[in-house]
Design a protein around this motif. Structure first.
Motif, PDB file in Angstrom:
ATOM      1  N   ARG B  10      42.329  -9.973  31.488  1.00  0.00           N
ATOM      2  CA  ARG B  10      42.685  -9.609  32.868  1.00  0.00           C
ATOM      3  C   ARG B  10      41.425  -9.239  33.619  1.00  0.00           C
ATOM      4  N   TYR B  11      41.343  -9.695  34.865  1.00  0.00           N
ATOM      5  CA  TYR B  11      40.315  -9.211  35.792  1.00  0.00           C
ATOM      6  C   TYR B  11      41.065  -8.390  36.842  1.00  0.00           C
ATOM      7  N   GLY B  12      41.110  -7.119  36.681  1.00  0.00           N
ATOM      8  CA  GLY B  12      41.932  -6.294  37.563  1.00  0.00           C
ATOM      9  C   GLY B  12      43.394  -6.631  37.334  1.00  0.00           C
ATOM     10  N   THR B  13      44.035  -7.112  38.396  1.00  0.00           N
ATOM     11  CA  THR B  13      45.455  -7.467  38.240  1.00  0.00           C
ATOM     12  C   THR B  13      45.619  -8.954  37.929  1.00  0.00           C
ATOM     13  N   ARG B  14      44.520  -9.717  38.063  1.00  0.00           N
ATOM     14  CA  ARG B  14      44.629 -11.176  37.845  1.00  0.00           C
ATOM     15  C   ARG B  14      44.578 -11.490  36.351  1.00  0.00           C
ATOM     16  N   LEU B  15      45.500 -12.321  35.929  1.00  0.00           N
ATOM     17  CA  LEU B  15      45.575 -12.695  34.524  1.00  0.00           C
ATOM     18  C   LEU B  15      44.837 -14.019  34.337  1.00  0.00           C
ATOM     19  N   GLY B  39      41.765 -21.431  33.344  1.00  0.00           N
ATOM     20  CA  GLY B  39      41.233 -20.478  32.351  1.00  0.00           C
ATOM     21  C   GLY B  39      40.337 -21.126  31.298  1.00  0.00           C
ATOM     22  N   LYS B  40      39.968 -22.417  31.531  1.00  0.00           N
ATOM     23  CA  LYS B  40      39.174 -23.146  30.518  1.00  0.00           C
ATOM     24  C   LYS B  40      37.806 -22.466  30.294  1.00  0.00           C
ATOM     25  N   SER B  41      37.095 -22.228  31.405  1.00  0.00           N
ATOM     26  CA  SER B  41      35.758 -21.626  31.278  1.00  0.00           C
ATOM     27  C   SER B  41      35.843 -20.206  30.723  1.00  0.00           C
ATOM     28  N   THR B  42      36.883 -19.487  31.128  1.00  0.00           N
ATOM     29  CA  THR B  42      37.056 -18.113  30.621  1.00  0.00           C
ATOM     30  C   THR B  42      37.214 -18.141  29.105  1.00  0.00           C
ATOM     31  N   LEU B  43      37.999 -19.112  28.633  1.00  0.00           N
ATOM     32  CA  LEU B  43      38.207 -19.208  27.188  1.00  0.00           C
ATOM     33  C   LEU B  43      36.884 -19.516  26.476  1.00  0.00           C
ATOM     34  N   CYS B  49      30.767 -14.728  23.545  1.00  0.00           N
ATOM     35  CA  CYS B  49      30.681 -13.282  23.835  1.00  0.00           C
ATOM     36  C   CYS B  49      30.170 -12.978  25.233  1.00  0.00           C
ATOM     37  N   LEU B  50      30.422 -13.862  26.177  1.00  0.00           N
ATOM     38  CA  LEU B  50      30.114 -13.520  27.567  1.00  0.00           C
ATOM     39  C   LEU B  50      31.298 -12.780  28.186  1.00  0.00           C
ATOM     40  N   GLU B  51      32.414 -12.849  27.505  1.00  0.00           N
ATOM     41  CA  GLU B  51      33.595 -12.089  27.901  1.00  0.00           C
ATOM     42  C   GLU B  51      34.181 -11.456  26.650  1.00  0.00           C
ATOM     43  N   ALA B  52      34.831 -10.333  26.855  1.00  0.00           N
ATOM     44  CA  ALA B  52      35.565  -9.703  25.747  1.00  0.00           C
ATOM     45  C   ALA B  52      37.037  -9.699  26.115  1.00  0.00           C
ATOM     46  N   PRO B  53      37.912 -10.004  25.174  1.00  0.00           N
ATOM     47  CA  PRO B  53      39.343 -10.027  25.511  1.00  0.00           C
ATOM     48  C   PRO B  53      39.852  -8.638  25.898  1.00  0.00           C
ATOM     49  N   THR B  54      40.781  -8.627  26.842  1.00  0.00           N
ATOM     50  CA  THR B  54      41.426  -7.359  27.180  1.00  0.00           C
ATOM     51  C   THR B  54      42.331  -6.949  26.017  1.00  0.00           C
ATOM     52  N   GLU B  55      42.997  -7.943  25.443  1.00  0.00           N
ATOM     53  CA  GLU B  55      43.813  -7.724  24.246  1.00  0.00           C
ATOM     54  C   GLU B  55      43.626  -8.917  23.323  1.00  0.00           C
ATOM     55  N   GLY B  56      43.918  -8.734  22.045  1.00  0.00           N
ATOM     56  CA  GLY B  56      43.830  -9.835  21.098  1.00  0.00           C
ATOM     57  C   GLY B  56      42.486  -9.896  20.409  1.00  0.00           C
ATOM     58  N   ARG B  57      42.345 -10.946  19.583  1.00  0.00           N
ATOM     59  CA  ARG B  57      41.149 -11.037  18.759  1.00  0.00           C
ATOM     60  C   ARG B  57      40.622 -12.471  18.751  1.00  0.00           C
ATOM     61  N   VAL B  58      39.280 -12.617  18.789  1.00  0.00           N
ATOM     62  CA  VAL B  58      38.642 -13.934  18.696  1.00  0.00           C
ATOM     63  C   VAL B  58      37.748 -13.932  17.462  1.00  0.00           C
ATOM     64  N   MET B  59      37.992 -14.906  16.583  1.00  0.00           N
ATOM     65  CA  MET B  59      37.147 -15.061  15.392  1.00  0.00           C
ATOM     66  C   MET B  59      36.433 -16.398  15.489  1.00  0.00           C
ATOM     67  N   VAL B  60      35.131 -16.410  15.163  1.00  0.00           N
ATOM     68  CA  VAL B  60      34.389 -17.670  15.040  1.00  0.00           C
ATOM     69  C   VAL B  60      33.699 -17.629  13.693  1.00  0.00           C
ATOM     70  N   GLY B  61      34.096 -18.531  12.812  1.00  0.00           N
ATOM     71  CA  GLY B  61      33.588 -18.457  11.435  1.00  0.00           C
ATOM     72  C   GLY B  61      34.012 -17.102  10.861  1.00  0.00           C
ATOM     73  N   ASN B  62      33.046 -16.397  10.316  1.00  0.00           N
ATOM     74  CA  ASN B  62      33.368 -15.071   9.755  1.00  0.00           C
ATOM     75  C   ASN B  62      33.132 -13.946  10.755  1.00  0.00           C
ATOM     76  N   PHE B  63      32.765 -14.304  11.964  1.00  0.00           N
ATOM     77  CA  PHE B  63      32.444 -13.279  12.963  1.00  0.00           C
ATOM     78  C   PHE B  63      33.684 -12.865  13.751  1.00  0.00           C
ATOM     79  N   ASP B  64      34.004 -11.589  13.716  1.00  0.00           N
ATOM     80  CA  ASP B  64      35.013 -11.031  14.620  1.00  0.00           C
ATOM     81  C   ASP B  64      34.238 -10.618  15.872  1.00  0.00           C
TER      82      ASP B  64
END
Lengths: 303, 219
Positions: B10-15, B39-43, B49-64
């Motif tokens: 979320r960016y403020g109220t925008r999802l 939301g392609k670029s956001t993803l 790691c230019l963005e951090a999720p407001t909720e949830g988890r992103v794993m790449v390889g063994n990196f959380d």
């Protein structure tokens, strides 16, 4: 990172810094020149003040009395008076300047040789120069002066503290002002380098974003800019040393002539190695400090 | 290789991303499609790691990616290559210097850099232009230099954000062929694009985003 790798990173950062400096040589040269002038200003002032310091011989700045003895006082009485003075407390030195020696000194002063030759006999009295351990204008000094003036062997007493003391105070004031000026200049140099580095970082924003994105550390990204500050500071410092040297030559010649008039011929007035090394050191360190403050890496742009 | 678990941004109220979940296997290639603002670029930004999720988890390889320290972040990014729509080449550096940038930033030994750069330029068929400046290149050539820069450090994951957006169809096909080659060499490739024709011509998986929601994940 290995020692070799670390050295390689620094060499590359220095090369990168030189490349950036050469990319806009006029702007960076002007920056160096401004820094050099700022550093040279207190440097030249300091060297000139040191020249005036040499100008004030120690005996002239020590509080004392000149006791002019009556013409008819015998040499034995003169010596007794001097010994009596030396035996007192708070007396640093006592020197008897015989009338013949006084006349000789007078004749050596520029332009007075002919005047002295016009006298049939020596008109000067014997003088006892008394250097005191006390501060100028002290109670002891005044008491001693009054006591000596009451002595029948003494013609009159002159208190030697006026001009030299004022000059000494003026010199101390001057040195303090130069110190304050130097501190302000040093702060200004840090600000100048900080501003210049910030401009450079902003210009390189796209590149720094990329470096960040491909896994360059912040240290890697900042290093060339810090080297830029250091190199600019060192170059400015070298130029400042040159200006101090030239300035000391310009100030040194008239000061040396002035010293000769005060009988201090041969005194060296000019910049020494420390005077020249200090601007280089200050420029290098301040350049590095200013650049370090400014070289923050901007956030990554994604377009 | 990539795992999104209920990622919301979320960016403020925008999802921008709404409970997005998907995974990509190593050496898999996929397209991320959707309209502009889907939301392609956001993803993709989450994946470096230019963005951090407001909720949830992103794993790449063994990196959380939530747990990466400041020291680990550069190490992680050295395993990822990014291709932009505008290749963002440094205009005052030669092609060689542009491609060498990730290697220098990662502290590679100077002795190995020329060989690695030449190999990357050979892959994109631009060996003959290594001393050219970006201003002397066509847009297709510039994009290929950008791709060479993205793969020169042999990343495990290659992200591309509208890599063919400025190119004609013929050049776009060439670029896609390059991405397929990287995938064949074991690189996981995720390409964000809004060019439907390009996606339909390829046999790879499609992740479709609509207003931040993942509405399709298959062929």
């Amino acid at each position: 990172m290995s020692l070799h790798g670390g050295a390689q990173a620094h060499i590359e950062a220095a090369r990168d810094a030189i490349r950036r400096l050469l990319h806009d040589p006029i702007r960076h040269s002007v920056g160096c020149l401004v820094m050099a002038l700022m550093l040279a200003l207190p440097g030249v002032a300091w060297v000139a003040l040191r020249g005036f310091d040499v100008l004030l011989p120690v005996e002239a700045t020590t509080p004392g009395l000149s006791v002019f003895v009556r013409q008819d006082v015998a040499e034995a009485d003169l010596t007794a008076l001097a010994d009596n003075l030396l035996a007192r407390d708070n007396i640093l030195t006592v020197e008897v300047v015989g009338r013949d020696k006084g006349l000789e000194a007078l004749s050596q002063l520029a332009g007075l040789g002919d005047l002295v030759g016009a006298f049939d006999e020596n008109p000067l009295p014997d003088v006892i120069r008394v250097a005191l351990k006390t501060t100028p204008g002290s109670e002891f000094m005044r008491g001693l002066s009054v006591s000596l003036e009451g002595d029948p062997r003494v013609e009159f007493v002159r208190v030697d503290q006026g001009l030299s003391n004022e000059m000494r105070n003026a010199l101390v004031l001057g040195q303090r002002l130069v110190l304050v000026l130097a501190l302000m200049v040093l702060a200004a140099i840090v600000l100048v380098v900080t501003g210049a580095t910030r401009i450079e970082v902003t210009r390189a924003r796209a590149e720094l974003s990329l470096v960040d994105l491909v896994g360059g550390t912040e240290r890697y990204a900042r290093r060339p800019f810090i080297y830029m500050g250091v190199l600019q500071g060192a170059a400015g410092g070298c130029l400042a040393a040159l200006f101090v040297w030239i300035g000391s030559l310009l100030v040194g010649a008239p000061l040396s002539r002035l010293l000769t008039l005060y009988g201090e011929s041969g005194a060296i007035v000019g910049a020494n190695a420390l005077d020249l090394a200090l601007p280089v050191l200050a420029g290098t360190v301040l350049g590095g400090v200013g650049a370090r403050i400014a070289a923050r890496v901007p956030s990554v742009a994604w377009t | 290789m990539i795992q999104f678990d209920n990622v919301t941004k979320r960016y403020g109220t925008r999802l921008a991303l709404d409970e997005v979940s998907f995974s990509l296997d190593p050496a898999e290639m996929a397209f991320l499609v959707g309209h502009s603002g889907a939301g392609k670029s956001t993803l993709l930004r989450h994946l470096v790691c230019l963005e951090a999720p407001t909720e949830g988890r992103v794993m790449v390889g063994n990196f959380d990616l939530r747990k990466l320290s400041a020291d680990q972040l550069p190490m992680f990014r050295r395993k990822v290559g990014v291709v932009f729509q505008d290749p963002q080449l440094l205009s005052d550096r030669t092609v060689f210097e542009n491609v060498a940038l990730p290697l220098r930033a990662a502290g590679f030994d100077r002795a190995v850099i020329p060989a690695r750069v030449k190999a990357a330029l050979e892959q994109v068929e631009l060996s003959h232009l290594e001393q050219a400046l970006p201003g002397e290149l066509s847009s297709g050539q510039r994009q290929r230099v950008g791709i060479a820069r993205a793969v020169v450090h042999k990343p495990a994951l290659l992200l591309a954000d509208e890599p063919t957006g400025n190119l004609d169809p013929e050049l776009s096909k060439k670029i896609m062929k390059l991405f397929t080659q990287f995938r064949n060499h074991g690189v996981t490739v995720l390409i964000a694009t809004h060019e439907q024709a390009l996606v339909e011509a390829q046999p790879f998986r499609v992740l479709r985003l609509d207003q931040g929601r993942l509405v399709e994940s298959g062929r």
